[in-house]
Each structure stands twice: as structure tokens, then as C-alpha cells.
Motif scaffolding. Structure first.
Motif, short mmCIF file in Angstrom:
data_model
loop_
_atom_site.label_atom_id
_atom_site.label_comp_id
_atom_site.label_asym_id
_atom_site.label_seq_id
_atom_site.Cartn_x
_atom_site.Cartn_y
_atom_site.Cartn_z
N THR A 1 -33.58 19.31 3.62
CA THR A 1 -32.82 18.20 3.04
C THR A 1 -33.11 18.09 1.55
N THR A 2 -34.39 18.12 1.20
CA THR A 2 -34.72 17.97 -0.21
C THR A 2 -34.84 19.35 -0.86
N ILE A 3 -34.81 19.35 -2.17
CA ILE A 3 -34.90 20.64 -2.88
C ILE A 3 -36.26 21.30 -2.65
N LEU A 4 -37.32 20.49 -2.51
CA LEU A 4 -38.64 21.08 -2.25
C LEU A 4 -38.71 21.68 -0.85
N GLU A 5 -38.00 21.06 0.13
CA GLU A 5 -37.94 21.65 1.47
C GLU A 5 -37.19 22.99 1.42
N GLN B 1 -30.47 19.49 -10.82
CA GLN B 1 -31.66 19.12 -10.05
C GLN B 1 -32.55 20.35 -9.90
N CYS B 2 -33.72 20.26 -10.50
CA CYS B 2 -34.71 21.35 -10.40
C CYS B 2 -35.77 20.89 -9.39
N PRO B 3 -36.61 21.79 -8.90
CA PRO B 3 -37.65 21.35 -7.96
C PRO B 3 -38.53 20.22 -8.52
N CYS B 4 -38.74 20.19 -9.85
CA CYS B 4 -39.57 19.13 -10.44
C CYS B 4 -38.82 17.81 -10.59
N GLY B 5 -37.48 17.82 -10.48
CA GLY B 5 -36.70 16.60 -10.67
C GLY B 5 -35.44 16.88 -11.47
N GLY C 1 -27.88 21.95 -7.97
CA GLY C 1 -29.31 22.11 -7.71
C GLY C 1 -29.67 23.56 -7.95
N VAL C 2 -30.93 23.81 -8.26
CA VAL C 2 -31.31 25.21 -8.51
C VAL C 2 -32.75 25.45 -8.07
N ILE C 3 -32.94 26.63 -7.50
CA ILE C 3 -34.30 27.07 -7.16
C ILE C 3 -34.57 28.34 -7.97
N PHE C 4 -35.69 28.31 -8.68
CA PHE C 4 -36.04 29.41 -9.58
C PHE C 4 -36.94 30.41 -8.85
N MET C 5 -36.83 31.68 -9.23
CA MET C 5 -37.72 32.69 -8.63
C MET C 5 -38.16 33.71 -9.68
N HIS C 6 -39.32 34.32 -9.38
CA HIS C 6 -39.91 35.28 -10.33
C HIS C 6 -40.72 36.31 -9.56
N LEU D 1 -29.94 14.84 -4.98
CA LEU D 1 -30.09 13.65 -5.82
C LEU D 1 -28.72 13.13 -6.20
N PRO D 2 -28.46 11.84 -5.99
CA PRO D 2 -27.16 11.31 -6.43
C PRO D 2 -27.00 11.52 -7.94
#
Ligand SMILES: O=C(O)[C@H]1NCC[C@@H]1O
Length: 357
Positions: A41-45, A129-133, A87-92, A81-82
Motif C-alpha cells: 500500500t505504501t511506497i516503503l512497502e 512521492q519518493c520513499p523518503c516523502g 511515485g518512484v522507487i530508486f535502484m542502484h 500520498l494525496p
């Protein structure tokens, strides 16, 4: 392993499409289709799901032969997030970060150009919306063309000043730890026996990685929002510009950011600049609204950074105390470099990727 043995469970018809950009030399592989849809549900999940259930896809796109040691990627996900546009998830090369300023600069342009938001002149606002907010990008837009981007990240703050750590091969070194959506250790090159004008990038990366490991084993980080944000992302080696403006106050201050698994940022590092702005404001090196130029010691590319206003943060400090942070504004430019369509053959023994460095 015998050549031709099938090693992965990628579907035989896998096709992953990407758009490629760079910001100040730092690559960004924007994943557009073909990647697993993260659950949660959340970006961190979602970030955790990708870590545990789909990490072979990160390796496929970040590692050789499709990527390289210092490749960086962004997977767009639906925001929770309203008010967020995307939203984005970063990878490296090691996993998934919590914030990435160079990617926000590139994604701001991308969102405008792909009409993920309605383009407005002279500047289009894109909430990412990034994982940090939430991070707000303002993208220059005129006569149908997108341009430079400035962004406001989550509040940046100093976590700890003047922490002494034992760095193998160097000895006791005093570092600062500051947060700009991700935690970094900051140390002037001189304290490490380095010079950003003359030392090789690989020697800076080598020593910076040892600093990161020393700080990780000495300092326990925490973050008031989530334990998933409480880890040291890397070390930024500076020319000393967090302590003074230097002889020529207007001259750019140079840094090299070494993050994840000894990965070297080609750009001045957007999240690092946010954190350096908090550090410099805390040390009274800059005042509110004062614009400073930040230069990458790898490519010479530049971002600007400034502290816009103070923010009080409950329980964010070293010993759980309240701290005063800042909202930082960072600006830079990104460029397109191309597009890719990636496939995997069933008998490719190296399909899961490798790193030669
Ligand atoms: O600009 C940044 O913030 C990022 N660049 C690579 C390392 C950081 O995530």
C-alpha cells in the motif's frame, strides 16, 4: 556453470522498455514497462516487496551486460500520498535508495514531456512521492520545451556533528552526518589525505567506502518516520566548503559522493546537496536564501543549493532530541540520452547480470 544453462525465471517473452537520461553526468534509467508491479500500500512497502520478491529485475537492468557498476534506475509506481503526481522507487548497484535528487531533476522533465502532468509555462509543478516523502519539482517550460529543474525535498537536517570514527588505513577521522532524504557522512578530503583536484576518483571511492563502513559500525542512525529510512547511504568527500565559504565566497564547492556499494555519483548529488545545505546553515556558513554552487569532483557538473526556511523536527536528532532543519532548494539540468528495449534469451547463462569492477 555450463554455458546455455537457464539460470533465471524471467519470462521468455520479457520485454522491458526504458528511457535513458543523465543529470550532470549521472545516468538515470527510467523503467517504463515490463517490470513487475510492486505489491504493497505504501511506497516503503512497495520498496520492500521489490527487495525481497523482484531483486533479479534490478540486477538485470543495473548490472552488466545491460547496465554497469555505476548505473542508476527509477521505477515509477502509483503514489499513495494525496496530491502526488507520481511515485518512484530508486535502484542502484546494491539495492534501493530513499531519495535521489539527480533522478528528481530528470523525472521532473520527463513528467512534463510525457504529459504525466499538465505542462504550464513558465514552470510546471510536479509532486514526486519518493520513499523518503514528497518532493516537489518545478520544471522550466516555455515554447513547448522543458528545461532546468529546481526541487524542494523533505526537510534536511544535521544528525550529528564532529563524530570521530576509526578508518582503516587512515586513522581517527572526524565526520558530520546529515540527512537530505538519505543519510550521508561528510568529510573534507584533506582529513583523508586526499585532494579533490588531484586524487583519482577510484582512490576517493576507496577511502570514502571505508569511511562509510566505519561510520556504520560506530553510529546508530534513526529516523522519526520509519526504520526503513535509518541507514547510512554513503560518504561525501568535500573540499571543506561545509566549514567556510573559502577565499572566494562565490566559487563552487566541490564534492564526490560515494554511495551504495562504492558507487560513484557523476553529479553533485541532489540529496547530498540538500544535506550539505542543512550542514552549512547549521554551521552558519550560509544564511537563509543564500545560493551556493555545488560542483561534482568527477565531471565538473554543477547544481545550486540554498536553505529556504527553518523546520522543527521532533525526535530526529542524534540522541532522539528535536532538531531545527531546513527546506532546501536544489536546482540542476537533465538531458535525454536515448531509449532501450531489453530482452532475455532463455539459454543466456549470464542473464542475471554481473559486475566486473
Ligand atoms: O542526486 C542524488 O541524490 C543521487 N545521485 C546518486 C546518489 C543519490 O541517490
Amino acid at each position: 556453470m555450463a554455458e546455455g544453462t537457464r539460470t533465471t525465471s524471467f519470462p521468455s517473452d520479457l520485454t522491458i522498455r526504458t528511457t535513458e537520461m543523465h543529470t550532470g553526468g549521472e545516468p538515470l534509467r527510467i523503467i517504463e514497462s515490463g517490470y513487475p508491479e510492486p505489491r504493497g500500500t505504501t511506497i516503503l512497502e512497495k520498496r520492500n516487496w521489490l527487495k525481497t520478491c523482484a531483486d533479479e529485475y534490478r540486477k538485470l537492468l543495473m548490472f552488466e551486460p545491460r547496465g554497469h557498476y555505476d548505473m542508476y534506475g527509477a521505477l515509477m509506481v502509483s503514489p499513495d500520498l494525496p496530491g502526488a503526481d507520481l511515485g518512484v522507487i530508486f535502484m542502484h548497484n546494491e539495492g534501493y535508495s530513499t531519495m535521489c535528487g539527480h533522478a528528481v531533476i530528470a523525472l521532473g522533465r520527463y513528467a512534463v514531456d510525457r504529459r504525466l502532468v499538465q505542462a504550464v509555462s513558465p514552470e510546471t509543478r510536479v509532486v514526486i512521492q519518493c520513499p523518503c516523502g514528497p518532493v516537489t519539482a518545478h520544471v522550466q517550460y516555455s515554447q513547448g520545451r522543458s528545461g532546468g529543474v529546481r526541487f524542494h525535498s523533505v526537510p534536511s537536517y544535521v544528525f550529528a556533528l564532529d563524530i570521530s570514527v576509526k578508518v582503516p588505513g587512515v586513522g581517527e577521522v572526524v565526520v558530520d552526518i546529515s540527512y537530505g532524504g538519505a543519510f550521508y557522512a561528510f568529510v573534507p578530503a584533506q582529513r583523508l589525505g586526499l585532494d579533490l583536484n588531484t586524487s583519482s576518483t577510484s582512490s576517493v571511492a576507496d577511502v570514502a567506502q571505508r569511511v562509510t563502513e566505519a561510520v556504520k559500525s560506530t553510529v546508530k542512525l534513526h529516523h522519526p518516520d520509519s526504520p526503513d529510512l535509518a541507514f547510512l547511504y554513503g560518504t561525501i568527500v568535500t573540499d571543506g566548503g561545509d566549514h567556510s565559504l573559502g577565499d572566494n565566497g562565490d566559487a563552487p564547492t566541490t564534492n564526490i559522493c560515494v554511495f551504495a556499494d562504492k558507487q560513484v555519483d557523476r553529479s553533485p548529488t541532489g540529496s547530498g546537496v540538500s544535506a550539505r545545505v542543512a550542514l552549512q546553515y547549521n554551521r552558519r556558513v550560509i544564511s537563509l536564501g543564500q545560493i551556493r554552487h555545488f560542483r561534482s569532483g568527477v565531471t565538473g557538473s554543477q547544481f545550486t543549493g540554498s536553505a529556504l526556511r527553518e523546520v522543527k523536527l521532533k525526535g530526529a536528532g542524534f540522541r532522539g532530541g528535536d532538531v531545527v532543519g531546513v527546506v532546501a532548494e536544489v536546482s540542476g539540468r537533465a538531458h535525454y540520452t536515448g531509449m532501450n528495449t531489453f530482452t532475455v534469451e532463455a539459454d543466456d547463462a549470464l542473464a542475471s547480470g554481473f559486475l566486473a569492477k
